[in-house]
Structures are given as C-alpha cells and as structure tokens.
Design a protein around this motif. Structure first.
Motif, PDB file in Angstrom:
ATOM      1  N   GLU A 131       0.961  -1.161  -0.066  1.00 46.23           N
ATOM      2  CA  GLU A 131       0.036   0.182   0.121  1.00 46.23           C
ATOM      3  C   GLU A 131       0.830   1.337  -0.114  1.00 46.23           C
ATOM      4  O   GLU A 131       1.651   1.356   0.854  1.00 46.23           O
ATOM      5  N   ALA A 132       0.979   2.104  -1.220  1.00 46.04           N
ATOM      6  CA  ALA A 132       1.834   3.245  -1.033  1.00 46.04           C
ATOM      7  C   ALA A 132       1.013   4.290  -0.573  1.00 46.04           C
ATOM      8  O   ALA A 132       1.623   5.055   0.180  1.00 46.04           O
ATOM      9  N   HIS A 133      -0.224   4.320  -0.455  1.00 46.51           N
ATOM     10  CA  HIS A 133      -1.111   5.707   0.076  1.00 46.51           C
ATOM     11  C   HIS A 133      -2.470   5.466   0.359  1.00 46.51           C
ATOM     12  O   HIS A 133      -2.951   4.739  -0.411  1.00 46.51           O
ATOM     13  N   ARG A 134      -3.008   5.769   1.420  1.00 41.43           N
ATOM     14  CA  ARG A 134      -4.520   5.560   1.703  1.00 41.43           C
ATOM     15  C   ARG A 134      -4.983   6.974   2.067  1.00 41.43           C
ATOM     16  O   ARG A 134      -4.229   7.606   2.841  1.00 41.43           O
ATOM     17  N   PHE A 135      -6.252   7.203   1.781  1.00 42.79           N
ATOM     18  CA  PHE A 135      -6.928   8.465   1.794  1.00 42.79           C
ATOM     19  C   PHE A 135      -8.128   8.417   2.135  1.00 42.79           C
ATOM     20  O   PHE A 135      -9.131   7.665   1.532  1.00 42.79           O
ATOM     21  N   PRO A 136      -9.146   9.453   3.205  1.00 44.34           N
ATOM     22  CA  PRO A 136     -10.515   9.076   3.287  1.00 44.34           C
ATOM     23  C   PRO A 136     -11.175   9.480   1.888  1.00 44.34           C
ATOM     24  O   PRO A 136     -10.689  10.351   1.333  1.00 44.34           O
ATOM     25  N   ASN A 137     -12.494   8.917   1.739  1.00 47.29           N
ATOM     26  CA  ASN A 137     -13.316   9.380   0.892  1.00 47.29           C
ATOM     27  C   ASN A 137     -14.560   9.778   1.874  1.00 47.29           C
ATOM     28  O   ASN A 137     -15.334   8.977   2.292  1.00 47.29           O
ATOM     29  N   THR A 138     -14.634  11.162   1.960  1.00 45.79           N
ATOM     30  CA  THR A 138     -15.610  11.692   2.863  1.00 45.79           C
ATOM     31  C   THR A 138     -16.494  12.558   1.839  1.00 45.79           C
ATOM     32  O   THR A 138     -16.301  13.651   1.425  1.00 45.79           O
ATOM     33  N   PRO A 139     -17.925  11.863   1.641  1.00 44.28           N
ATOM     34  CA  PRO A 139     -18.881  12.874   1.088  1.00 44.28           C
ATOM     35  C   PRO A 139     -19.028  14.097   1.706  1.00 44.28           C
ATOM     36  O   PRO A 139     -18.977  14.313   2.682  1.00 44.28           O
ATOM     37  N   VAL A 140     -19.633  14.829   0.957  1.00 44.78           N
ATOM     38  CA  VAL A 140     -20.230  16.540   1.442  1.00 44.78           C
ATOM     39  C   VAL A 140     -21.510  16.637   1.294  1.00 44.78           C
ATOM     40  O   VAL A 140     -21.850  16.398   0.018  1.00 44.78           O
ATOM     41  N   ARG A 141     -22.191  16.943   2.150  1.00 40.58           N
ATOM     42  CA  ARG A 141     -23.526  17.237   1.917  1.00 40.58           C
ATOM     43  C   ARG A 141     -23.867  18.712   1.915  1.00 40.58           C
ATOM     44  O   ARG A 141     -23.466  19.671   2.459  1.00 40.58           O
ATOM     45  N   LEU A 142     -24.207  19.165   0.454  1.00 37.32           N
ATOM     46  CA  LEU A 142     -24.336  20.533   0.178  1.00 37.32           C
ATOM     47  C   LEU A 142     -25.962  20.817   0.106  1.00 37.32           C
ATOM     48  O   LEU A 142     -26.804  19.798   0.360  1.00 37.32           O
ATOM     49  N   PRO A 143     -26.282  22.015   0.014  1.00 41.89           N
ATOM     50  CA  PRO A 143     -27.903  22.420  -0.008  1.00 41.89           C
ATOM     51  C   PRO A 143     -28.540  21.616  -1.241  1.00 41.89           C
ATOM     52  O   PRO A 143     -29.737  21.516  -0.772  1.00 41.89           O
ATOM     53  N   ASP A 144     -28.011  21.103  -2.137  1.00 43.85           N
ATOM     54  CA  ASP A 144     -28.753  20.281  -2.903  1.00 43.85           C
ATOM     55  C   ASP A 144     -28.753  18.975  -3.071  1.00 43.85           C
ATOM     56  O   ASP A 144     -29.219  18.236  -3.805  1.00 43.85           O
ATOM     57  N   GLY A 145     -27.732  18.337  -2.032  1.00 46.72           N
ATOM     58  CA  GLY A 145     -27.776  17.088  -1.868  1.00 46.72           C
ATOM     59  C   GLY A 145     -26.470  16.558  -1.331  1.00 46.72           C
ATOM     60  O   GLY A 145     -25.584  17.177  -1.376  1.00 46.72           O
ATOM     61  N   LEU A 146     -26.281  15.181  -1.320  1.00 48.09           N
ATOM     62  CA  LEU A 146     -25.086  14.775  -1.147  1.00 48.09           C
ATOM     63  C   LEU A 146     -24.172  14.369  -2.142  1.00 48.09           C
ATOM     64  O   LEU A 146     -24.525  13.849  -3.341  1.00 48.09           O
ATOM     65  N   ARG A 147     -22.735  14.805  -2.072  1.00 47.06           N
ATOM     66  CA  ARG A 147     -22.007  14.746  -3.299  1.00 47.06           C
ATOM     67  C   ARG A 147     -20.674  14.104  -2.832  1.00 47.06           C
ATOM     68  O   ARG A 147     -20.334  14.267  -1.872  1.00 47.06           O
ATOM     69  N   TRP A 148     -20.033  13.698  -3.781  1.00 52.19           N
ATOM     70  CA  TRP A 148     -18.655  13.058  -3.713  1.00 52.19           C
ATOM     71  C   TRP A 148     -17.740  14.017  -4.001  1.00 52.19           C
ATOM     72  O   TRP A 148     -17.712  14.987  -4.436  1.00 52.19           O
ATOM     73  N   ASP A 149     -16.651  14.292  -3.059  1.00 48.43           N
ATOM     74  CA  ASP A 149     -15.757  15.149  -3.137  1.00 48.43           C
ATOM     75  C   ASP A 149     -14.504  14.723  -4.290  1.00 48.43           C
ATOM     76  O   ASP A 149     -13.414  14.218  -4.015  1.00 48.43           O
ATOM     77  N   VAL A 150     -15.037  14.619  -5.454  1.00 50.65           N
ATOM     78  CA  VAL A 150     -14.110  14.131  -6.391  1.00 50.65           C
ATOM     79  C   VAL A 150     -12.578  14.651  -6.545  1.00 50.65           C
ATOM     80  O   VAL A 150     -11.687  14.045  -6.998  1.00 50.65           O
ATOM     81  N   LEU A 151     -12.594  16.192  -6.566  1.00 47.34           N
ATOM     82  CA  LEU A 151     -11.535  16.791  -6.532  1.00 47.34           C
ATOM     83  C   LEU A 151     -10.591  16.200  -5.421  1.00 47.34           C
ATOM     84  O   LEU A 151      -9.174  15.794  -5.839  1.00 47.34           O
ATOM     85  N   ALA A 152     -10.851  15.923  -4.260  1.00 48.16           N
ATOM     86  CA  ALA A 152     -10.088  15.523  -3.210  1.00 48.16           C
ATOM     87  C   ALA A 152      -9.581  14.222  -3.567  1.00 48.16           C
ATOM     88  O   ALA A 152      -8.466  13.757  -3.021  1.00 48.16           O
ATOM     89  N   LEU A 153     -10.352  13.187  -4.197  1.00 52.36           N
ATOM     90  CA  LEU A 153     -10.192  12.032  -4.454  1.00 52.36           C
ATOM     91  C   LEU A 153      -9.221  11.937  -5.553  1.00 52.36           C
ATOM     92  O   LEU A 153      -8.045  10.887  -5.492  1.00 52.36           O
ATOM     93  N   PHE A 154      -9.261  12.850  -6.249  1.00 52.21           N
ATOM     94  CA  PHE A 154      -8.188  12.738  -7.581  1.00 52.21           C
ATOM     95  C   PHE A 154      -6.733  13.213  -7.134  1.00 52.21           C
ATOM     96  O   PHE A 154      -5.696  12.669  -7.183  1.00 52.21           O
ATOM     97  N   GLN A 155      -6.822  14.085  -6.113  1.00 57.55           N
ATOM     98  CA  GLN A 155      -5.507  14.592  -5.224  1.00 57.55           C
ATOM     99  C   GLN A 155      -5.036  13.637  -4.608  1.00 57.55           C
ATOM    100  O   GLN A 155      -3.953  13.382  -4.747  1.00 57.55           O
ATOM    101  N   GLY A 156      -5.610  12.701  -3.908  1.00 58.52           N
ATOM    102  CA  GLY A 156      -5.218  11.475  -3.173  1.00 58.52           C
ATOM    103  C   GLY A 156      -4.827  10.530  -4.124  1.00 58.52           C
ATOM    104  O   GLY A 156      -3.494  10.040  -3.740  1.00 58.52           O
ATOM    105  N   ALA A 157      -5.375  10.256  -5.287  1.00 57.04           N
ATOM    106  CA  ALA A 157      -4.692   9.652  -6.115  1.00 57.04           C
ATOM    107  C   ALA A 157      -3.309   9.658  -6.775  1.00 57.04           C
ATOM    108  O   ALA A 157      -2.376   9.138  -6.914  1.00 57.04           O
ATOM    109  N   LEU A 158      -3.367  11.271  -7.010  1.00 54.53           N
ATOM    110  CA  LEU A 158      -1.906  11.786  -7.428  1.00 54.53           C
ATOM    111  C   LEU A 158      -0.867  11.414  -6.358  1.00 54.53           C
ATOM    112  O   LEU A 158       0.150  11.086  -6.769  1.00 54.53           O
ATOM    113  N   ASP A 159      -1.251  11.898  -5.023  1.00 53.99           N
ATOM    114  CA  ASP A 159      -0.455  11.827  -4.008  1.00 53.99           C
ATOM    115  C   ASP A 159       0.064  10.043  -4.052  1.00 53.99           C
ATOM    116  O   ASP A 159       1.336  10.156  -3.729  1.00 53.99           O
TER     117      ASP A 159
END
Length: 499
Positions: A40-68
C-alpha cells in the motif's frame, strides 16, 4: 485455452488506484511468473459532502489523493502501468469544453426516489430488464439522469463519464467508457455488450453523451505532462483500462481453480453470485431482483447486491460519535458470545440505505417485526452478521436455481474476508465450504489485468492460479446440520424481489 506468457517476461511493477465508498488507496503490485506482492503506497479518506442540493462526492479530493498515491508509488521504482477502479453508477457531467459540471452526486442521495417511475413510464420494468438485465436499484445511472432532467447542469452536459473514466480523463486527457462499469448504468444492452441505442432513443437521451466503450486491457492513454511531473512517473507511463467496476476487478481475483464456484465480494456491499457465459434475462430472474453485469472477457457477473458491511460500519460510526466502544475486534468477540438468532433483519430493506443512526434503525426494525430488540452492541452485531449470512444463503441458492448451476464452494473476497465470524456464519448458513481471501481482491484484479496487457500473465485461469498460489487464504467448513439456519431463514419476510 491457456495463454503462456513469453519466457523472457520479468517481474514488473504496476500501480492500482482503487477507490471505495469510504476510502481510497494506491496499491503497488509487483508481478512475476510465480510471484505477486502488494504494497500500500497511500491511503486517503473518501468523505462525501452534503451540500444544499444533496449529497456529493468530493471528487477533487479523491483525484488529489490518487495523485499523491502515484507519487508515492513512483518512489518504489519504475511503474509499468497505472489502472483505476471505483464503485459503479455515479458519474460526472462535462460541458462542451470538457469542464466538470459540479461535484458528482452520491448514489445514497435521495433525489432519485421518484425517478424510477418516470423511466418506467417510458420503458416498463419488464422490458427494461430484458434489455439491461439489471437488478432494480433506485440509484442506477439511468434513474440519476432522469432525476437531473431539466436542471442547468443536465442541459449543459455534453459527456457523461463514470467515476473511474473521469479520473482517467484527468490523468490522460482521453475519453472513454469501460464496459464492466458501463454495464451498471441501465443504458447498456446485456446481450450485445454495447450501449442500447433503443433505450437512448426512447428516453430522449443524446447518444453523444456516452463515450466509446473500452474493454479491460485496452490502452487508455499516457499520463499528461503535468501529471507525470507531479507524480514523478515517466512522461510516457501508460494508463491501462482495467475492470473498472471494483466488483468486476474483485471477481478477477477470485482464486477459483475448479468449476461450480460461487463468489461473494464483501465490502460496503455484498455482491453474491455466479460467473456465467451469458445473461439470465427471464421474468423469474427479474422478479428475484438479480443483476447481469459485465465481467472480464465477456463473462457475466450474475449476482444480487446485498447491503453488506455498510450496516456494521454505519453502526460503528454511530457508536464512535456517541463515545461508545467501536473497535471491531471487541465487537466481534461480543457478537460471538451473543445469543444466536435472537433477532434478524432484511439487510436490503430500504430503511437501511441512507447514512445515519443504524443501531436505532435496527432496533426499530426488530420492534416493528415483533422480535426481541437487541439491547447490547454485541447483540446488534450478531444480528447484522447472521442477517448477512442468511442474505448470502438466499442469494446464492436463488442464483443457482435461476441459472441452472450447481455450487460446490464459495469464495468470499474483499474486506469482509477478514471477518472470521461472518465467514464461518456464511459457511454454516449455506452448508457449503467457504474459502476466504484475498482481502485485497479488487487491487489484485486491477493489477493482474494490467500485467496481462503487458504479456506478463496469461488468461483468466492463469491469473486465478497465481492468486491461489501466492495469497493467504482461509478455509471454513459448515458446522451442524443446518436445521437452525433453515428455521431462521423461515422467520425472515424479505421485501418483494428479495425472496
């Protein structure tokens, strides 16, 4: 027929970007003719974010985690290829310039609750199943698109990319749709293995929204210059299309060396079923709520989605917030001592789908169904695990009957394979031997498809033999004559479509 890799092939290193519903990681795999090692090179959380219009994935944070993670992988030496897998159905919408139109919605968001009726008014559920072969789930991509109809984002959308395809687009600049994940959208023809032009027409969806299909093993491009510079990987490092639906990758890594096996890919969801050569599209299969999803090499993953370890993990999150003991090993020890079959739930009941206070919902379910209400954490965990074992039993028995197949052995892979109590209860409930492991099945499947694309390993049978010979597996033998489990199964009154 077995394909023999060239004798000159040496061990190579591959990087798997593997995103799950609660965490992401980058796994480095070193593959040789007779060895297969993961780090395992790197592990990072996948934490959804609840916005006013609904529950969303923080896909930018996921991509940054993948890059790291890829940057950490580069420090281990040369990487021959990169592959990406994630969960299914969720997607990003791109505008005409290729820009992402907002964070992707989370499949547990409630906005799709009424969308199925809208789709079924245009294509009835029976006909939809005959085309797609998919189990009815309210959050399937086709229903998500129906829920978004008329929105500004939907009107501006020119391209739909499922989550792994979106990450590959950001890594390489290329656009495509991997077929195992495409098969989960409700827009894919289960017989032909192509996008269903008939469905797109009848649902008034622009065919241009859906990219050209790719198969596992196809090249997906090379790293963009800025990605290569950030990660330290070579500027021409290839990205290989893998079985990008995480379950499809996990099934690649099922260490089956003989026919007539069933599998359970057990994590947030339990995916329990069979590997077939052709879909089962009968009305009986639809009524039983089985799905026909694409696997590697044109195989069909004939299975049912079961609410899996989500129930237990959501219990643990609730207890942690309440400052109650939530360490898994202690909870499992308490559950092993708890009274068997004191209370049971249907894991697939809709009440358990959303995030929130899972212990309270379990107690309420038991009270409403006239059962003993579990009073301790151990009793709740026992209830969850026995209920999951019964759901595994029900799904596999029905799959075998509907597909006309025998089952002699169950392979339980994924994170749930670490749970000794669940593995033993599944063996007891089904009356079949259970082989548990590998735990990192998804990453292994991802890496082996990359290795095959380089000629380092052979066909699917060769991959599975390599898994069986190199990974730690545990074996569970059924206990008792099954009488108590038969009685427990008779107590459950599952919702229609889950019998």
């Amino acid at each position: 027929m077995t394909t023999t890799p060239p004798s000159s092939a040496l061990a190579s290193t591959f990087a798997a970007v593997d995103l799950g519903a609660t965490s992401g990681r980058v796994i480095v795999g070193r593959v040789g003719r007779e060895n297969l090692d993961l780090t395992e090179a790197h592990r990072f959380p996948n934490t959804p974010v609840r916005l006013p219009d609904g529950l969303r994935w923080d896909v930018l944070a996921l991509f940054q985690g993948a890059l790291d993670g890829l940057r950490e992988a580069a420090r281990s030496g040369g990487v021959a290829s990169v592959g990406v897998d994630t969960w299914a159905v969720d997607h990003g919408l791109l505008d005409a310039d290729g820009a992402l139109l907002g964070h992707p919605f989370h499949y547990r968001d409630s906005r799709t609750d009424a969308a199925a009726a809208r789709v079924h008014s245009l294509v009835g559920p029976e006909e939809l199943y005959r085309i797609t072969g998919l189990q009815h789930l309210p959050f399937t991509t086709v229903f998500q698109l129906a829920a978004a109809e008329g929105t500004v984002q939907r009107k501006a959308a020119r391209t739909l990319l499922l989550i792994p395809d979106l990450l590959i687009h950001w890594l390489t600049g290329s656009v495509g749709a991997e077929e195992t994940n495409a098969s989960t959208t409700g827009l894919f023809d289960a017989r032909t293995g192509t996008w269903s032009q008939d469905l797109l027409r009848r649902l008034s969806l622009d065919p241009g929204l859906l990219p050209q299909l790719r198969a596992p093993g196809d090249p997906a491009g090379t790293l963009l210059p800025h990605v290569a510079a950030y990660t330290g990987l070579g500027p021409r490092t290839p990205v290989t299309t893998v079985a990008s639906h995480d379950t499809a990758s996990a099934v690649v890594a099922v260490p089956a060396t003989e026919p007539d096996f069933a599998y359970i890919s057990c994590g947030t969801w339990s995916l329990a079923g069979l590997e077939l050569d052709a879909p089962v599209l009968t009305e009986e299969s639809r009524a039983a709520n089985f799905t026909n999803e694409r696997g590697i090499d044109g195989t069909i993953r004939y299975l049912r989605n079961i609410m899996g370890m989500w129930l237990l993990e959501e219990c643990r999150r609730t207890w942690d917030r309440e400052n109650l003991p939530a360490h898994l090993s202690a909870l499992l020890a308490d559950a092993a001592r708890a009274e068997p079959f004191a209370s049971l739930v249907d894991p697939d009941a809709p009440v358990f789908l959303a995030p929130g206070d899972m212990p309270a919902r379990i107690r309420d379910y038991c009270a409403r169904t006239g059962q003993r209400v579990p009073g301790s954490q151990g009793a709740i965990v026992r209830c969850v695990l026995e209920s999951l074992a019964l759901a595994h039993r029900r799904a596999l028995r029905q799959a075998a009957e509907l597909a006309g197949r025998d089952i002699n052995r169950i392979h339980l892979v994924g994170g749930g394979s670490r749970n000794d109590l669940l593995c033993q209860l599944t063996a007891d409930a089904t009356g079949l031997p259970v082989v548990a492991g590998p735990t990192e099945a998804t990453a292994l499947g991802n890496i082996l498809v990359q290795a095959r694309a380089t000629g380092l390993v052979g066909d699917l049978a060769d991959m599975r033999r390599l898994i069986a010979s190199t990974q730690h597996l545990r074996h569970y033998t059924p206990r008792g004559d099954g009488t108590a489990w038969h009685a427990a199964a008779a107590r459950l009154d599952p919702a229609p479509g889950h019998r």
